[in-house]
Design an enzyme around this catalytic site. Sequence first.
Site, short mmCIF file in Angstrom:
data_model
loop_
_atom_site.label_atom_id
_atom_site.label_comp_id
_atom_site.label_asym_id
_atom_site.label_seq_id
_atom_site.Cartn_x
_atom_site.Cartn_y
_atom_site.Cartn_z
N TYR A 157 0.84 -1.21 0.00
CA TYR A 157 0.00 0.00 0.00
C TYR A 157 0.88 1.26 0.00
O TYR A 157 0.57 2.26 -0.64
CB TYR A 157 -0.95 0.00 1.20
CG TYR A 157 -1.74 1.28 1.33
CD1 TYR A 157 -2.57 1.73 0.29
CD2 TYR A 157 -1.66 2.07 2.47
CE1 TYR A 157 -3.28 2.92 0.40
CE2 TYR A 157 -2.37 3.25 2.58
CZ TYR A 157 -3.18 3.68 1.55
OH TYR A 157 -3.88 4.85 1.65
N ARG A 196 1.53 6.83 -6.80
CA ARG A 196 0.39 7.75 -7.04
C ARG A 196 0.83 9.19 -6.85
O ARG A 196 0.56 10.04 -7.69
CB ARG A 196 -0.76 7.39 -6.09
CG ARG A 196 -1.92 8.37 -6.16
CD ARG A 196 -3.14 7.90 -5.40
NE ARG A 196 -2.93 7.65 -3.98
CZ ARG A 196 -3.87 7.24 -3.14
NH1 ARG A 196 -5.11 7.03 -3.59
NH2 ARG A 196 -3.61 7.03 -1.86
N TYR A 224 -1.18 12.77 6.76
CA TYR A 224 -0.82 11.68 7.67
C TYR A 224 0.69 11.72 7.94
O TYR A 224 1.49 11.94 7.02
CB TYR A 224 -1.12 10.31 7.04
CG TYR A 224 -2.56 9.82 7.11
CD1 TYR A 224 -3.53 10.48 7.86
CD2 TYR A 224 -2.94 8.67 6.42
CE1 TYR A 224 -4.84 10.00 7.90
CE2 TYR A 224 -4.24 8.19 6.46
CZ TYR A 224 -5.19 8.86 7.21
OH TYR A 224 -6.46 8.38 7.24
N ARG A 252 -11.53 13.31 1.65
CA ARG A 252 -12.56 12.46 2.26
C ARG A 252 -13.82 12.36 1.42
O ARG A 252 -14.58 11.41 1.54
CB ARG A 252 -12.90 12.97 3.66
CG ARG A 252 -11.71 12.99 4.62
CD ARG A 252 -11.10 11.61 4.80
NE ARG A 252 -9.92 11.65 5.69
CZ ARG A 252 -9.21 10.58 5.97
NH1 ARG A 252 -9.51 9.40 5.45
NH2 ARG A 252 -8.16 10.67 6.77
N GLU A 261 -14.14 -1.16 5.66
CA GLU A 261 -14.06 0.17 5.05
C GLU A 261 -15.35 0.37 4.26
O GLU A 261 -15.83 -0.55 3.60
CB GLU A 261 -12.83 0.26 4.13
CG GLU A 261 -12.67 1.63 3.48
CD GLU A 261 -11.35 1.78 2.72
OE1 GLU A 261 -10.28 1.53 3.31
OE2 GLU A 261 -11.40 2.12 1.53
C1 3EB Z 1 -7.86 5.89 5.55
O1 3EB Z 1 -8.73 6.68 5.91
C2 3EB Z 1 -8.30 4.50 5.21
O2 3EB Z 1 -5.28 5.49 -0.32
O3 3EB Z 1 -6.84 6.09 -1.70
C3 3EB Z 1 -9.37 5.20 2.48
C4 3EB Z 1 -9.70 5.83 1.29
C5 3EB Z 1 -8.09 4.71 2.67
C6 3EB Z 1 -8.74 5.97 0.28
C7 3EB Z 1 -6.46 5.69 -0.59
C8 3EB Z 1 -7.15 4.87 1.66
C9 3EB Z 1 -7.46 5.49 0.47
O4 3EB Z 1 -6.67 6.19 5.51
C10 3EB Z 1 -7.73 4.01 3.95
#
Ligand code: 3EB
Length: 347
Positions: A150, A157, A210, A223, A330
């Site tokens: 990941y 990306r 993050y 989001r 998820e």
């Molecule tokens: C998170 O909130 C959970 O890498 O495109 C959610 C939605 C998550 C998209 C992405 C990852 C992605 O981090 C994981």
Amino acid sequence: MSREGATLRLDIVSAARSEQGHPSMLGGTCYGATAVLPPTDALGAPLLRVDMPVLEAGQALCEVWHWNEPMTSGQQGNIHYRQSDTLLFGCLSLQETGTPEGDHPPLQGTTEAAYREIFDLLEAHGYHAVLRFWNYFPGINRESHAIERYRQFNIGRQDAFLSHGRSVIGNVPAACALGSAGGGLTIAFLAARAPVTGIENPRQLSAYHYPSQYGPRSPTFSRAGLVRLGGRDMLFISGTASIVGHQTLHAGDVAAQTRECLLNIEAVVGEANRLAPEAGFQLGQMAYTVYVRHRDDLPAVQRELAAFVGQPVSAVYLQADVCRSDLLVEIEASGGHAFHDEIAGER
Ligand code: 3EB
């Protein structure tokens, strides 16, 4: 501008029915064992084939977007796409290939190549704004080259965003990233000519901020994406997990994780309603796609979703690995006014 009254609708159909096609089909994604999935370009509408078990329904399912404007289909490089004056849906599937030097993990390079190809297509056709990306690849939590896959994906990306001069913070597209059972890197995307507003969740740190404990590059997604199409506000909520701030909550408790996911989705819907007060988004009007890590957890997840959203819920349940090993579920959602009624009428 899209025509006033043109509507985007999400239709959930069996794989067999998707092959019949329909002039209003823009494109979609089919989930199931690869052997039973329809071809990528059934009747000119692109369909992404994702090797991912469908739970509950017990048969391959397709999530198909319908849009009632005149459309044309095409193929450019690896991408199959279909577009109107307003929207473009595309998808591609790439085998992971390493460079002969082998200095980077193959998935990183394949991801960068895929996103560069997508951005080339969108730039050539004049669609700057992406409403949603859907990302699937096997072994999402597996490690190779001393880094989790990941995280390799996140590097590739982000490099593609940067090399196309796109911002990697702020108004970035909504997305999801899940582990499939097999296959290559498979990506679908929905893009618009209209401006898309990225929405963040006040309960969560923006993913693009993050800290580095989750990988050397932050994930590039927002989001949710908010857009006005055919005179209606539409909301595309990213994959949403049991994360508050930047931390996973309720490790090992799938029911509590599901409730936390739904509190996050509720908060995102609240943000969207604050930014577009006339939209009146409601949880009960959204169409949900639910990714469950362990199939035995399905009943608990379904119970929590029904209790939170109310019945009936429009939801597709899939078995997938989630992008942190401690996440068990998820949930993503999309919709807008009258969206759910139209889906209900179709089923
Ligand atoms: C998170 O909130 C959970 O890498 O495109 C959610 C939605 C998550 C998209 C992405 C990852 C992605 O981090 C994981």
